[in-house]
Design a protein around this motif. Structure first.
Motif, PDB file in Angstrom:
ATOM      1  N   ILE A 215      13.735  10.999   2.548  1.00 41.81           N
ATOM      2  CA  ILE A 215      13.401  10.692   3.945  1.00 41.81           C
ATOM      3  C   ILE A 215      12.046  11.289   4.303  1.00 41.81           C
ATOM      4  CG2 ILE A 215      14.186  10.951   6.350  1.00 41.81           C
ATOM      5  CD1 ILE A 215      16.642   9.817   5.171  1.00 41.81           C
ATOM      6  N   SER A 216      11.783  12.482   3.779  1.00 41.31           N
ATOM      7  CA  SER A 216      10.501  13.118   4.116  1.00 41.31           C
ATOM      8  C   SER A 216       9.336  12.266   3.611  1.00 41.31           C
ATOM      9  CB  SER A 216      10.427  14.525   3.543  1.00 41.31           C
ATOM     10  OG  SER A 216      10.214  14.464   2.157  1.00 41.31           O
ATOM     11  N   LEU A 217       9.566  11.604   2.457  1.00 37.57           N
ATOM     12  CA  LEU A 217       8.508  10.722   1.932  1.00 37.57           C
ATOM     13  C   LEU A 217       8.314   9.498   2.814  1.00 37.57           C
ATOM     14  CD1 LEU A 217       9.076  10.604  -1.924  1.00 37.57           C
ATOM     15  CD2 LEU A 217       7.117  11.515  -0.715  1.00 37.57           C
ATOM     16  N   LEU A 218       9.432   9.035   3.373  1.00 32.41           N
ATOM     17  CA  LEU A 218       9.357   7.810   4.175  1.00 32.41           C
ATOM     18  C   LEU A 218       8.759   8.055   5.557  1.00 32.41           C
ATOM     19  CD1 LEU A 218      12.723   6.071   3.311  1.00 32.41           C
ATOM     20  CD2 LEU A 218      10.476   5.603   2.400  1.00 32.41           C
ATOM     21  N   VAL A 219       9.060   9.210   6.139  1.00 32.82           N
ATOM     22  CA  VAL A 219       8.563   9.436   7.503  1.00 32.82           C
ATOM     23  C   VAL A 219       7.111   9.901   7.502  1.00 32.82           C
ATOM     24  CG1 VAL A 219      10.823   9.900   8.504  1.00 32.82           C
ATOM     25  CG2 VAL A 219       9.482  11.796   7.613  1.00 32.82           C
ATOM     26  N   ARG A 220       6.616  10.204   6.308  1.00 37.68           N
ATOM     27  CA  ARG A 220       5.207  10.579   6.201  1.00 37.68           C
ATOM     28  C   ARG A 220       4.352   9.373   6.608  1.00 37.68           C
ATOM     29  NH1 ARG A 220       3.659  12.233   0.190  1.00 37.68           N
ATOM     30  NH2 ARG A 220       3.629   9.996  -0.024  1.00 37.68           N
ATOM     31  N   HIS A 221       3.400   9.555   7.456  1.00 32.54           N
ATOM     32  CA  HIS A 221       2.512   8.481   7.947  1.00 32.54           C
ATOM     33  C   HIS A 221       3.325   7.323   8.530  1.00 32.54           C
ATOM     34  CE1 HIS A 221      -0.461  10.620   5.648  1.00 32.54           C
ATOM     35  NE2 HIS A 221       0.209  10.427   4.551  1.00 32.54           N
ATOM     36  N   ARG A 222       4.377   7.674   9.273  1.00 31.43           N
ATOM     37  CA  ARG A 222       5.327   6.633   9.702  1.00 31.43           C
ATOM     38  C   ARG A 222       4.691   5.550  10.565  1.00 31.43           C
ATOM     39  NH1 ARG A 222       6.825   7.787  14.929  1.00 31.43           N
ATOM     40  NH2 ARG A 222       5.933   9.776  15.540  1.00 31.43           N
ATOM     41  N   ARG A 223       3.744   5.954  11.438  1.00 30.10           N
ATOM     42  CA  ARG A 223       3.142   4.947  12.326  1.00 30.10           C
ATOM     43  C   ARG A 223       2.368   3.914  11.522  1.00 30.10           C
ATOM     44  NH1 ARG A 223       0.781   8.806  16.617  1.00 30.10           N
ATOM     45  NH2 ARG A 223       2.708   9.511  17.509  1.00 30.10           N
ATOM     46  N   ASP A 224       1.593   4.435  10.598  1.00 27.46           N
ATOM     47  CA  ASP A 224       0.797   3.548   9.751  1.00 27.46           C
ATOM     48  C   ASP A 224       1.718   2.629   8.942  1.00 27.46           C
ATOM     49  OD1 ASP A 224      -1.510   2.562   8.732  1.00 27.46           O
ATOM     50  OD2 ASP A 224      -1.599   3.964   7.066  1.00 27.46           O
ATOM     51  N   TRP A 225       2.798   3.227   8.425  1.00 25.18           N
ATOM     52  CA  TRP A 225       3.724   2.434   7.622  1.00 25.18           C
ATOM     53  C   TRP A 225       4.446   1.388   8.458  1.00 25.18           C
ATOM     54  CZ3 TRP A 225       3.567   1.164   3.007  1.00 25.18           C
ATOM     55  CH2 TRP A 225       3.070   2.028   2.025  1.00 25.18           C
ATOM     56  N   LEU A 226       4.783   1.774   9.660  1.00 27.67           N
ATOM     57  CA  LEU A 226       5.479   0.831  10.533  1.00 27.67           C
ATOM     58  C   LEU A 226       4.597  -0.388  10.783  1.00 27.67           C
ATOM     59  CD1 LEU A 226       8.133   0.601  12.171  1.00 27.67           C
ATOM     60  CD2 LEU A 226       6.836   1.372  14.138  1.00 27.67           C
ATOM     61  N   MET A 227       3.325  -0.097  11.080  1.00 29.14           N
ATOM     62  CA  MET A 227       2.375  -1.177  11.344  1.00 29.14           C
ATOM     63  C   MET A 227       2.228  -2.058  10.092  1.00 29.14           C
ATOM     64  SD  MET A 227      -1.036  -2.078  10.822  1.00 29.14           S
ATOM     65  CE  MET A 227      -1.976  -0.622  10.389  1.00 29.14           C
ATOM     66  N   ARG A 228       2.089  -1.423   8.942  1.00 30.12           N
ATOM     67  CA  ARG A 228       1.918  -2.175   7.699  1.00 30.12           C
ATOM     68  C   ARG A 228       3.169  -2.982   7.349  1.00 30.12           C
ATOM     69  NH1 ARG A 228      -2.496  -0.344   4.386  1.00 30.12           N
ATOM     70  NH2 ARG A 228      -3.640   1.111   5.672  1.00 30.12           N
ATOM     71  N   THR A 229       4.329  -2.367   7.571  1.00 19.30           N
ATOM     72  CA  THR A 229       5.575  -3.064   7.241  1.00 19.30           C
ATOM     73  C   THR A 229       5.718  -4.315   8.102  1.00 19.30           C
ATOM     74  OG1 THR A 229       6.561  -0.950   6.677  1.00 19.30           O
ATOM     75  CG2 THR A 229       8.083  -2.761   7.056  1.00 19.30           C
ATOM     76  N   VAL A 230       5.455  -4.167   9.383  1.00 21.74           N
ATOM     77  CA  VAL A 230       5.587  -5.322  10.285  1.00 21.74           C
ATOM     78  C   VAL A 230       4.562  -6.394   9.920  1.00 21.74           C
ATOM     79  CG1 VAL A 230       5.338  -6.074  12.682  1.00 21.74           C
ATOM     80  CG2 VAL A 230       6.580  -3.979  12.165  1.00 21.74           C
ATOM     81  N   PHE A 231       3.345  -5.954   9.667  1.00 20.80           N
ATOM     82  CA  PHE A 231       2.275  -6.909   9.379  1.00 20.80           C
ATOM     83  C   PHE A 231       2.534  -7.642   8.053  1.00 20.80           C
ATOM     84  CE2 PHE A 231      -2.343  -7.913   8.589  1.00 20.80           C
ATOM     85  CZ  PHE A 231      -2.449  -8.777   9.653  1.00 20.80           C
ATOM     86  N   SER A 232       2.938  -6.898   7.034  1.00 23.24           N
ATOM     87  CA  SER A 232       3.186  -7.581   5.762  1.00 23.24           C
ATOM     88  C   SER A 232       4.452  -8.431   5.850  1.00 23.24           C
ATOM     89  CB  SER A 232       3.236  -6.623   4.577  1.00 23.24           C
ATOM     90  OG  SER A 232       4.075  -5.568   4.844  1.00 23.24           O
ATOM     91  N   ALA A 233       5.421  -8.004   6.688  1.00 23.86           N
ATOM     92  CA  ALA A 233       6.617  -8.838   6.882  1.00 23.86           C
ATOM     93  C   ALA A 233       6.216 -10.172   7.512  1.00 23.86           C
ATOM     94  CB  ALA A 233       7.618  -8.123   7.772  1.00 23.86           C
ATOM     95  N   LEU A 234       5.282 -10.124   8.436  1.00 24.66           N
ATOM     96  CA  LEU A 234       4.813 -11.371   9.059  1.00 24.66           C
ATOM     97  C   LEU A 234       4.120 -12.258   8.026  1.00 24.66           C
ATOM     98  CD1 LEU A 234       3.406 -10.143  12.486  1.00 24.66           C
ATOM     99  CD2 LEU A 234       5.375 -11.604  12.111  1.00 24.66           C
ATOM    100  N   LEU A 235       3.310 -11.641   7.173  1.00 27.38           N
ATOM    101  CA  LEU A 235       2.599 -12.417   6.149  1.00 27.38           C
ATOM    102  C   LEU A 235       3.586 -13.068   5.181  1.00 27.38           C
ATOM    103  CD1 LEU A 235      -0.377 -10.044   5.265  1.00 27.38           C
ATOM    104  CD2 LEU A 235      -0.494 -12.165   6.515  1.00 27.38           C
ATOM    105  N   VAL A 236       4.540 -12.259   4.683  1.00 29.48           N
ATOM    106  CA  VAL A 236       5.519 -12.807   3.727  1.00 29.48           C
ATOM    107  C   VAL A 236       6.405 -13.835   4.438  1.00 29.48           C
ATOM    108  CG1 VAL A 236       7.399 -12.246   2.148  1.00 29.48           C
ATOM    109  CG2 VAL A 236       5.489 -10.683   2.382  1.00 29.48           C
TER     110      VAL A 236
END
Lengths: 596, 226
Positions: A215-236
């Motif tokens: 979990i500590s690895l996942l919450v690291r840079h969470r905002r950036d990851w959230l943005m990237r996850t949503v954006f790449s989800a939209l692309l895929v």
């Protein structure tokens, strides 16, 4: 040693770190360039050379490729800058001015960008030749001749230039605004845990305790990851939607052909042309083993705007049961309303027929105008369209129709409609008949376009080509979008390498085995790569169903296609994460300094 | 006139909506040629103070004077130039560029200042000798040990012959013996060149090499020990 020399050295040494940026720019511009070679090819866009049903298919994928290019270059440039943040932080702390930092960064980015553009022109020129060959050989659009118009280079360079300049300006603003302290700390910075983290920790203390590291690895840079996850989800998600669109579109346009061609072959005798009897046609077709099973013959009159048909003939020969009183007419709209297009179904309320006064001498102008009123409309495809017909059709009462028959103000002709035994195997016969018509008419091939027979097989093949062409082009766009989504995730993981190296060192020091560290990395990478895919699946399934159902009435088919594509992606991504986690473990293992 | 003087510095950070005051009305003076240690527990604001004094960061309020010139009176460009020529920086994690060799890293401030090739060569040899790393000139940074990296960082800080050196935990990453060697080297440089030094450390042994020790607590100077 000068600053330029130092910059060049740093640029060369860091080149391997920029390969993803280079690759992204290179691929985005190569695909757009390949499309540009087609849409700037005058012969391809000429409706007289290539059917506009096919050539128009280049527009949508080209717009998508252009949008990707415009978004992708600035995004990858920003990531490229992130990779250099600390270096510039060090130089700024040593007294480098912000202006110098900006100049250096912009020069590097632009140099790399221009290099990528140059490479994409070279590769694009070669790829476009293959592209043309595939379009010609596989899809069968043989009218397309390979050439690289100058405009293809200039359009690509122009768009790419806009994206690059925007990226450079945006990055400069970032460099000018960011504090040196933050630039220096860039590789060490991690965001604070958000409210959600604390909430989950409170609600599931056991789980959080057990999976603390993951979990500590996942919450690291969470905002950036959230943005990237949503954006790449939209692309895929968009890719999955395009896959469903391709499958639905292909079947829908083939279905449309059958709807719009109720007869397998149709031509009209008019203006003294196409004076061919059904017997002559049968003889030509017989030579190619094509047999006529049904013949229908309808007389019609026309002017510049309308085809006029008599109601009794329509009812008798085309199986209708219209009742049209004298002095009225029926608006016939030959459309398939469920084919995904919008149609103008506005009725014409009345028309004025110019009728010669029987008492007038020959050669004199008509002096009677009979006004007919509309008695309603019907939406139904009764016969095939062909080049000799006007766009709209009105059905008249027999008495009114007879008035037109002998009138010099209207052209009078006969429509021949045929059903064949096996229309799917009638291509050779139809082709021979088209040549026969041209010979008979004694016109040039260009003039013959106005008298061509309408054949279901020809339309079917064109539609199939059109669908395949669209699919072929969209494949590249889909690949590009997938690449963009992948790089979005991959860039960030690469940027976290320094942190991972430190983490590995710490874990190694406290006695964590390599297998355990591998599992940790695998978990992290699975969540990183698979969560956008899972999100995109949900998004695309809903959109594919809705769009497919609303536009083409094939929601289930679209949904299925999208699901199959998602499952394939899921398996490939899962396999990739296994490979990548192993690689990441090796690359960031204690004692290694750079990724190789 | 002091080599460095700070008057009523205030600095705060905002974390998760909460304001944390790191420096509260902090004032200090460093004489020319003086070697001063700044000590304090973790989170007492040592690094923040160093960043504010060296112009890497700006205080919320207060003034920092270097040789009588106030840092906030400079434009960004002027400050960069001033820092390049007057300050030397040594970081705990070295902050060396891995893409450059040892020699190039040392010369970086001179390169940024567009100094002549001849001057660069002369100064590089002098620094390599001073930091006792002559044989490392062509080596890559990744090939160096922690102690060697810190020597390179110190040589880089001195190459422009600055008036002031700011060192943030220069021995924090080093073992006892290497730390002692590095501090000895810095002390010797201080004596030889007369450069003023401000060293942030939490190691009392490292602080013992300095002529003065400032102890930070609750954002201000608690002790000033000679």
């Amino acid at each position: 040693m000068t600053f330029f020399e130092i910059s060049m050295k740093m640029f060369r040494k860091n080149f391997i770190r920029y390969r993803l940026y280079f690759l992204g720019c290179f691929l985005a511009s190569t695909v757009f360039f390949c499309f540009a070679t087609i849409f700037t090819n005058p012969s391809f866009m000429d409706g007289q050379v290539v059917n506009s049903m096919i050539s128009n298919n280049i527009i949508f994928p080209s717009i998508l490729a252009a949008v990707i290019l415009l978004v992708f270059v600035p995004c990858s440039y920003a990531v490229f800058f992130s990779a250099r943040e600390q270096e510039y932080g060090i130089m700024l702390s040593l007294g480098m001015s912000r202006r110098m930092a900006c100049q250096g960064l912009i020069l590097e980015g632009i140099a790399l960008g221009v290099l990528a553009l140059g490479a994409s022109f070279v590769a694009g020129t070669c790829f476009s030749a293959i592209f043309y060959a595939m379009i010609s050989q596989i899809i069968g659009i043989t009218q397309l001749r390979w050439r690289i118009p100058y405009e293809a280079y200039s359009v690509t360079a122009f768009l790419y230039g806009i994206a690059l300049v925007f990226a450079a300006v945006y990055t400069s603003i970032r460099v000018m605004g960011k504090r040196i302290r933050l630039l220096l700390l860039a590789p060490y910075q991690a965001e604070q845990k958000g409210r959600a983290y604390h909430w989950v920790k409170k609600c599931f203390p056991g789980y959080m305790g057990k999976h603390l590291l993951e979990i500590s690895l996942l919450v690291r840079h969470r905002r950036d990851w959230l943005m990237r996850t949503v954006f790449s989800a939209l692309l895929v998600g968009f890719v999955l939607y395009l896959v469903s669109f391709c499958s639905v579109f292909q079947s829908a346009i083939l279905r449309d052909v059958e709807n719009y061609c109720p007869y397998d072959l149709a031509y009209s005798e008019m203006f003294g042309k196409n004076n061919v009897s059904p017997q002559e046609l049968a003889a030509v077709l017989e030579e190619h083993n094509v047999t006529i099973t049904e013949t229908t013959q309808i007389s019609y009159a026309r002017d510049a705007a309308f085809n006029y048909l008599s109601v009794s003939e329509v009812n008798k020969k085309l199986g209708c049961s219209y009742r049209i009183p004298a002095g009225t007419f029926l608006n016939l709209f030959q459309y398939e309303l469920e084919d995904g297009y919008d149609y103008d179904l506005v009725e014409i309320p009345h028309i004025s027929l110019k009728i010669e006064d029987e008492g007038e001498k020959e050669g004199q102008a008509p002096n009677i105008e009979a006004s007919l009123q509309s008695c309603g409309s019907d939406v139904r495809i009764l016969f095939n369209k062909n080049a000799t017909l006007a766009d709209r059709t009105l059905i008249l009462n027999d008495r009114d129709f007879d008035k037109l028959k002998s009138n010099r103000n209207y052209w009078y002709g006969t429509m021949y409609l045929f059903q064949l035994q096996n229309w799917r195997e009638s291509q050779a016969g139809v082709l021979a008949f088209q040549s026969f018509l041209q010979e008979k008419n004694q016109v040039t091939p260009k003039e013959q376009r106005y008298f061509r027979a309408d054949a279901k097989i020809e339309r079917y093949l064109e539609a199939r080509q059109s669908g395949q062409f669209a699919m072929f082009l969209l494949c590249f766009v889909e690949a590009l979008l997938l690449l963009a989504a992948f790089l979005l995730i991959r860039f960030r993981i690469t940027a976290e390498q320094e942190e991972n190296r430190r983490l590995q060192k710490s874990l190694f020091m406290i006695g964590m085995s390599e297998a355990e560290r591998y599992r940790l990395f695998l978990f992290k990478n699975r969540v990183r790569f698979l969560s956008p895919l899972a999100l995109s699946m949900m998004f695309s399934l809903i959109v594919s169903y809705k769009m497919g159902e609303n536009v083409y009435h094939s929601g289930k088919m679209g949904c299925l296609a999208s699901m199959v594509a998602a499952l394939i992606l899921l398996v490939l991504t899962a396999l990739y994460t296994v490979f990548y986690s192993r690689r990441e473990l090796v690359c960031t293992s204690y004692g290694r300094n750079t990724e190789r | 006139m002091y080599a460095l003087e700070a008057k009523s510095l205030f600095k705060s950070y905002r974390t998760r909506g909460k304001k944390t005051e790191v420096l509260k009305n902090l004032s200090l003076q460093v004489k020319k040629g003086e070697m001063v240690a700044i000590m304090g527990s973790s989170g007492s604001g040592k690094t923040t103070l160093l960043h504010n004094l060296s112009g890497i960061d700006l205080p919320d309020s207060g003034e920092v004077f270097v040789d009588g010139k106030e840092l906030s009176s400079f434009t960004r460009e002027e400050l960069a130039l001033f820092r390049r020529r007057n300050f030397g920086m040594v970081f705990q994690d070295f902050q060396l560029l891995e893409s450059l060799t040892v020699g190039e890293n040392i010369l970086l401030p001179m390169i940024l200042d567009k100094r002549s090739e001849k001057e660069q060569k002369q100064r590089l040899q002098k620094m390599l000798k001073l930091a006792e790393i002559e044989e490392l000139e062509e080596r890559g940074i990744t090939e160096l040990s922690g102690g060697q990296k810190q020597r390179v960082a110190i040589a880089r800080a001195l190459v422009q012959e600055p008036n002031l050196i700011f060192a943030d935990e220069p021995t924090g990453n080093l073992d006892g013996q290497t730390a002692e060697n590095i501090l000895g080297c810095m002390l010797e440089l201080n004596r030889k060149t007369g450069v003023s030094m401000l060293i942030v450390t939490h190691d009392s042994r490292a602080a013992s090499f300095c002529q003065r020790i400032l102890r930070l607590e609750h954002g201000g100077v608690k002790d000033d020990v000679l």
